[in-house]
Motif scaffolding. Structure first.
Motif, PDB file in Angstrom:
ATOM      1  N   ASN A  22      40.943  -4.545  33.565  1.00  0.00           N
ATOM      2  CA  ASN A  22      42.405  -4.513  33.223  1.00  0.00           C
ATOM      3  C   ASN A  22      42.582  -3.056  33.038  1.00  0.00           C
ATOM      4  OD1 ASN A  22      41.924  -3.812  30.333  1.00  0.00           O
ATOM      5  ND2 ASN A  22      41.745  -5.988  30.288  1.00  0.00           N
ATOM      6  N   TYR A  23      43.981  -2.614  33.101  1.00  0.00           N
ATOM      7  CA  TYR A  23      44.455  -1.129  33.199  1.00  0.00           C
ATOM      8  C   TYR A  23      45.548  -1.258  32.286  1.00  0.00           C
ATOM      9  CZ  TYR A  23      48.308  -1.775  36.512  1.00  0.00           C
ATOM     10  OH  TYR A  23      49.324  -2.496  37.222  1.00  0.00           O
ATOM     11  N   LEU A  24      45.843   0.003  31.786  1.00  0.00           N
ATOM     12  CA  LEU A  24      47.370   0.422  31.105  1.00  0.00           C
ATOM     13  C   LEU A  24      47.624   1.821  31.233  1.00  0.00           C
ATOM     14  CD1 LEU A  24      49.466  -0.376  28.810  1.00  0.00           C
ATOM     15  CD2 LEU A  24      48.130   0.551  27.237  1.00  0.00           C
ATOM     16  N   GLY A  53      44.678   4.210  31.500  1.00  0.00           N
ATOM     17  CA  GLY A  53      43.261   3.844  30.904  1.00  0.00           C
ATOM     18  C   GLY A  53      42.639   2.713  31.731  1.00  0.00           C
ATOM     19  N   TYR A  54      41.636   2.739  32.058  1.00  0.00           N
ATOM     20  CA  TYR A  54      40.632   1.701  32.951  1.00  0.00           C
ATOM     21  C   TYR A  54      39.649   0.875  32.122  1.00  0.00           C
ATOM     22  CZ  TYR A  54      43.257   3.729  36.994  1.00  0.00           C
ATOM     23  OH  TYR A  54      44.077   4.178  37.789  1.00  0.00           O
ATOM     24  N   ASP A  73      33.049  -0.294  30.022  1.00  0.00           N
ATOM     25  CA  ASP A  73      33.200   1.036  30.460  1.00  0.00           C
ATOM     26  C   ASP A  73      34.743   1.154  30.369  1.00  0.00           C
ATOM     27  OD1 ASP A  73      32.607   3.772  31.185  1.00  0.00           O
ATOM     28  OD2 ASP A  73      32.203   3.312  33.269  1.00  0.00           O
ATOM     29  N   TYR A  74      35.015   2.555  29.742  1.00  0.00           N
ATOM     30  CA  TYR A  74      36.485   2.810  29.699  1.00  0.00           C
ATOM     31  C   TYR A  74      36.582   4.121  30.149  1.00  0.00           C
ATOM     32  CZ  TYR A  74      40.993   3.582  27.682  1.00  0.00           C
ATOM     33  OH  TYR A  74      42.412   3.975  27.779  1.00  0.00           O
ATOM     34  N   PHE A  75      37.733   4.590  30.985  1.00  0.00           N
ATOM     35  CA  PHE A  75      37.831   5.910  31.436  1.00  0.00           C
ATOM     36  C   PHE A  75      39.416   6.226  31.637  1.00  0.00           C
ATOM     37  CE2 PHE A  75      37.077   4.059  35.245  1.00  0.00           C
ATOM     38  CZ  PHE A  75      37.825   4.586  35.980  1.00  0.00           C
ATOM     39  N   GLY A  78      31.920  13.204  32.429  1.00  0.00           N
ATOM     40  CA  GLY A  78      30.843  14.239  33.002  1.00  0.00           C
ATOM     41  C   GLY A  78      30.189  13.817  34.340  1.00  0.00           C
ATOM     42  N   HIS A  79      30.647  12.788  35.022  1.00  0.00           N
ATOM     43  CA  HIS A  79      30.147  12.494  36.203  1.00  0.00           C
ATOM     44  C   HIS A  79      30.690  13.622  37.387  1.00  0.00           C
ATOM     45  CE1 HIS A  79      29.659   8.012  35.514  1.00  0.00           C
ATOM     46  NE2 HIS A  79      29.074   8.792  34.619  1.00  0.00           N
TER      47      HIS A  79
END
Length: 197
Positions: free
Chosen positions: A56-58, A82-83, A101-103, A135-136
């Motif tokens: 989900n996302y916001l 936010g994903y 995983d959240y980014f 950091g990717h």
């Protein structure tokens, strides 16, 4: 026609003209929005192996726009999304583990909105994105979205809107000349509140 009838008609014409002028003058819009929904993820690298799925996302954001004609509105904005994703990994040939995983992604959208049937509109947008992605070295810069929604403006100029929409963003690429692309597909609802002036 008597004098008082002239006075009443003149007053009505003036009031109508002032009211119409005031409505036409409210061409600028500034407001905020929240968007939420389901997140899809696709990884196109020529193979069928996919280690991630979207959850989900916001999104939280701000928008500025201006009516360029009776029906056409152009705007720009700033938002942060936010994903939530789920990552899978396989080891020892048959054991699988998963983790969340959240980014975050920052977006700068340019939007075209077309109004019709008084309260309805359709909109399309393109956006330029930036995300540090923990950091990717992958990068994603372009996104696009479409939606159709409803909007109501109170006499005070306060505007509320709701838009079912879909948005596509590049999450990252494997580099120049690579066929490795990761895409995010957002399907959800956008709720906005703002002010026309």
């Amino acid at each position: 026609m008597r004098l008082n009838e002239y006075a009443i008609m003149s007053a009505l014409i003036i009031i109508t003209g002032v009211n119409t002028y005031g409505q036409n003058e409210k061409k600028n819009y500034f407001g905020g929005h929240i968007s939420f929904g389901a997140l899809g993820f696709s990884h196109s690298d020529g193979s069928f192996w996919d280690l991630n799925t979207g959850k989900n996302y916001l999104t939280l954001g701000f928008d500025y726009s201006r009516m360029n004609s009776e029906y056409i509105e152009l705007g720009i904005g700033l938002s942060v999304t936010g994903y939530n994703m789920e990552s899978f990994s396989t080891y020892n040939w048959n054991q699988t583990s998963n983790s969340d995983d959240y980014f975050l992604m920052f977006s700068f959208p340019a939007r075209l909105k077309v109004h019709f049937l008084k309260y309805l509109f359709t909109e399309g947008m393109v956006c330029f994105n930036f995300h540090p992605n923990e950091g990717h070295t992958w990068w994603g810069i372009i996104g696009a979205g479409i939606g159709i929604g409803a909007e109501y403006m109170f006499e005070s100029g306060v505007v509320i809107s709701m838009t079912p929409r879909i948005q596509w963003n590049i999450k990252g690429t494997g580099g120049v000349g690579s066929n490795d692309h990761e895409n995010l597909i957002q399907k959800g609802i956008r709720v906005g509140i703002g002010y026309r002036f």
